[in-house]
Design an enzyme around this catalytic site. Structure first.
Site, PDB file in Angstrom:
ATOM      1  N   ALA A   1     -13.375   3.958  -5.399  1.00  0.00           N
ATOM      2  CA  ALA A   1     -12.574   3.588  -6.571  1.00  0.00           C
ATOM      3  C   ALA A   1     -12.403   2.076  -6.567  1.00  0.00           C
ATOM      4  O   ALA A   1     -12.382   1.446  -5.507  1.00  0.00           O
ATOM      5  CB  ALA A   1     -11.217   4.275  -6.525  1.00  0.00           C
TER       6      ALA A   1
ATOM      7  N   ALA B   1     -10.404  -1.298  -8.838  1.00  0.00           N
ATOM      8  CA  ALA B   1      -9.500  -1.782  -9.888  1.00  0.00           C
ATOM      9  C   ALA B   1      -9.508  -3.306  -9.844  1.00  0.00           C
ATOM     10  O   ALA B   1     -10.283  -3.920  -9.107  1.00  0.00           O
ATOM     11  CB  ALA B   1      -8.106  -1.217  -9.681  1.00  0.00           C
TER      12      ALA B   1
ATOM     13  N   LEU C   1      -7.365  -5.450  -8.684  1.00  0.00           N
ATOM     14  CA  LEU C   1      -6.825  -6.116  -7.503  1.00  0.00           C
ATOM     15  C   LEU C   1      -7.507  -5.686  -6.209  1.00  0.00           C
ATOM     16  O   LEU C   1      -7.499  -6.445  -5.231  1.00  0.00           O
ATOM     17  CB  LEU C   1      -5.319  -5.851  -7.382  1.00  0.00           C
ATOM     18  CG  LEU C   1      -4.445  -6.287  -8.555  1.00  0.00           C
ATOM     19  CD1 LEU C   1      -2.990  -5.927  -8.295  1.00  0.00           C
ATOM     20  CD2 LEU C   1      -4.584  -7.778  -8.807  1.00  0.00           C
TER      21      LEU C   1
ATOM     22  N   GLN D   1     -10.214  -2.436  -4.075  1.00  0.00           N
ATOM     23  CA  GLN D   1     -11.111  -1.293  -4.144  1.00  0.00           C
ATOM     24  C   GLN D   1     -10.937  -0.457  -2.879  1.00  0.00           C
ATOM     25  O   GLN D   1     -10.403  -0.928  -1.883  1.00  0.00           O
ATOM     26  CB  GLN D   1     -12.559  -1.722  -4.343  1.00  0.00           C
ATOM     27  CG  GLN D   1     -13.107  -2.680  -3.308  1.00  0.00           C
ATOM     28  CD  GLN D   1     -14.411  -3.315  -3.779  1.00  0.00           C
ATOM     29  OE1 GLN D   1     -14.504  -3.813  -4.907  1.00  0.00           O
ATOM     30  NE2 GLN D   1     -15.416  -3.300  -2.918  1.00  0.00           N
TER      31      GLN D   1
ATOM     32  N   LYS E   1      -8.227   0.749   1.780  1.00  0.00           N
ATOM     33  CA  LYS E   1      -7.956  -0.050   0.584  1.00  0.00           C
ATOM     34  C   LYS E   1      -8.028  -1.521   0.975  1.00  0.00           C
ATOM     35  O   LYS E   1      -7.298  -1.967   1.867  1.00  0.00           O
ATOM     36  CB  LYS E   1      -6.571   0.290   0.019  1.00  0.00           C
ATOM     37  CG  LYS E   1      -6.243  -0.437  -1.278  1.00  0.00           C
ATOM     38  CD  LYS E   1      -4.929   0.074  -1.859  1.00  0.00           C
ATOM     39  CE  LYS E   1      -4.590  -0.612  -3.173  1.00  0.00           C
ATOM     40  NZ  LYS E   1      -3.345  -0.093  -3.771  1.00  0.00           N
TER      41      LYS E   1
ATOM     42  N   ASP F   1       3.073   3.708 -11.766  1.00  0.00           N
ATOM     43  CA  ASP F   1       1.712   3.636 -12.318  1.00  0.00           C
ATOM     44  C   ASP F   1       1.001   4.986 -12.201  1.00  0.00           C
ATOM     45  O   ASP F   1      -0.025   5.102 -11.526  1.00  0.00           O
ATOM     46  CB  ASP F   1       0.924   2.550 -11.567  1.00  0.00           C
ATOM     47  CG  ASP F   1      -0.307   2.090 -12.329  1.00  0.00           C
ATOM     48  OD1 ASP F   1      -0.374   2.322 -13.551  1.00  0.00           O
ATOM     49  OD2 ASP F   1      -1.205   1.501 -11.702  1.00  0.00           O
TER      50      ASP F   1
END
Length: 432
Positions: A24, A26, A28, A30, A46, A181
């Site tokens: 995944a 984003a 900011l 991955q 992360k 979120d």
């Protein structure tokens, strides 16, 4: 490069394997799937994108400049505190790129839901927590918006929506700490059963006890369609500015509740947004509504959650799910009954105080014998006066009021019933 800088050693010394292709990604960070060399456990790694802090500072500086320009061109104070919104956004973004803080958030959520059989939070590996790197337990599930996979696995999507919404009820009303979120990339469903996995705890929100109390009032007043309490709760939360016509807002909110209350998510989704906005604007035109900056991310969380739930279970009925939850955790049923009784007593008191002297004049005439009670007797009428008439008249008023009050209460007409009982009490008091 980032991983080795944070670990202080080669990646291969910590992970026996790590997938170069991210699972995944984003703006900011991955996430990569890996296996810990020390234990053989499959984990999610992360890692923050290189130089992201400098990019964040640049974006925040640009945003601040835009806000200054907007404030020079127009007055937004009546709608939103842009400076407050900027400060809230700045705080949240810096927390989101601090993975030590995110690890603390994840552990707090894990403790929050440790006894919940339907919500699961991944375990954090504290030995591998760094400011730009975070290692968590791997989550293997179906993304919440992969409807075909959910249906193929035989998962009840309405049940999943219920678990998800109830999890947020608990966060808002009980814990005062919530995942801000809840987009589909952060919610997975276990493949062998409807259990909700929540991930990514960088963006969170906190509610003070006063804010929680006002939100409970807002929630319960919506469920009971109590427009007056709902408006009071909005005012306490800072959504209604000074100089507002509260009575007009209450009437407008009551009409809005009558029109839209109890809709399923599908029905709400099918509404024409323009028509709804026009209705609300027409009902609340000129009233000083504003969005407090501290609720910007609360609103974002709620909006995202509604969107996820609508796609997941279009026939989901929020009220049907919320009502038993409210009874269990908020005591709405008992609290609302007590409030209604108190409100009705106060209303009765106000009515009695405002009566234009009618009861007083009737009572004085009864006591002085100047009130004529005419009854038919053998085709003739005669006048009753003096003390006997006053006693008889007062007793009649008391008995009739008690009977009428009891009948109205049994028929569910609480306000009228209490008024009649108060009138009986007044009659008895006058006779005494």
């Amino acid at each position: 490069e980032v991983l080795e800088a944070e670990l202080g050693q080669p990646v291969a010394a910590v992970f026996s394997s790590i997938e170069e292709q991210c699972t995944a990604a984003a703006s900011l960070a991955q996430v990569h799937k890996a296996v810990l060399a020390a234990t053989g456990e499959t984990v999610a790694v992360k890692v923050q994108r290189p130089h992201i802090e400098a990019l964040v500072r640049m974006d925040l500086s640009t945003l601040h400049f835009v806000i200054r320009v907007v404030k020079r061109l127009t007055d937004t104070r009546g709608f939103m505190d842009l400076d407050g919104l900027y400060r809230e956004f700045r705080r949240t973004v810096y927390e989101e790129i601090d993975y030590v803080q995110e690890a603390r958030n994840a552990e707090r959520f894990r403790t929050m839901f440790e006894n919940d059989p339907y919500v699961w939070i991944p375990h954090v590996y504290p030995d591998y927590v760094r400011p730009r790197m975070l290692v968590l337990q791997w989550v293997d599930g179906i993304k919440v918006n992969d409807y075909a996979a959910l249906d193929a696995a035989g998962i009840d999507r309405d049940q999943v929506a219920r678990y998800l919404v109830e999890a947020y009820f608990h966060q808002f009303f009980i814990a005062g700490f919530f995942h801000a979120d809840p987009h589909p990339g952060n919610i997975f469903i276990r493949k062998d059963g409807p259990r909700v996995y929540l991930i990514d705890f960088g963006m969170v929100g906190t509610l003070t006890p006063d804010m929680q109390k006002a939100l409970r009032d807002l929630f319960s007043s919506y469920l009971t369609r109590d427009a007056r309490r709902l408006v009071k709760a909005l005012a306490r939360l800072g959504f209604i500015g000074s100089g507002a016509n509260i009575e007009a807002i209450e009437q407008a909110v009551d009409l809005i509740l009558q029109r839209y209350y109890g809709m399923t998510l599908r029905e709400a989704r099918d509404l024409d947004v323009g028509d709804v906005a026009h209705d609300i604007e027409a009902l609340l035109y000129g009233q000083p509504f504003q969005v407090p900056a501290r609720f910007a991310f609360t609103g974002k969380a709620i909006g995202t959650l509604v969107g996820v739930s609508t796609g997941l279970a279009p026939n989901f009925n929020f009220v049907a799910v919320a009502a038993p939850y409210a009874r269990q955790f908020l005591g709405v049923e008992e609290e609302q009954v007590a409030r209604q009784v108190l409100d009705q007593v106060l209303q009765i008191g106000q009515i009695l105080l405002r009566l234009p002297g009618l009861l007083e004049r009737v009572a004085v005439k009864l006591e002085s014998g100047r009130l004529a009670i005419r009854t038919g007797e053998g085709g003739r009428r005669r006048r009753r006066t003096a003390a006997g008439t006053a006693d008889w008249g007062g007793a009649l008023v008391a008995c009739a009021s008690v009977a009428g009050g009891a009948a109205l209460l049994m028929a569910g007409q609480a306000a009228g019933g209490w008024f009649c009982l108060a009138l009986a009490a007044l009659a008895v008091w006058r006779r005494a």
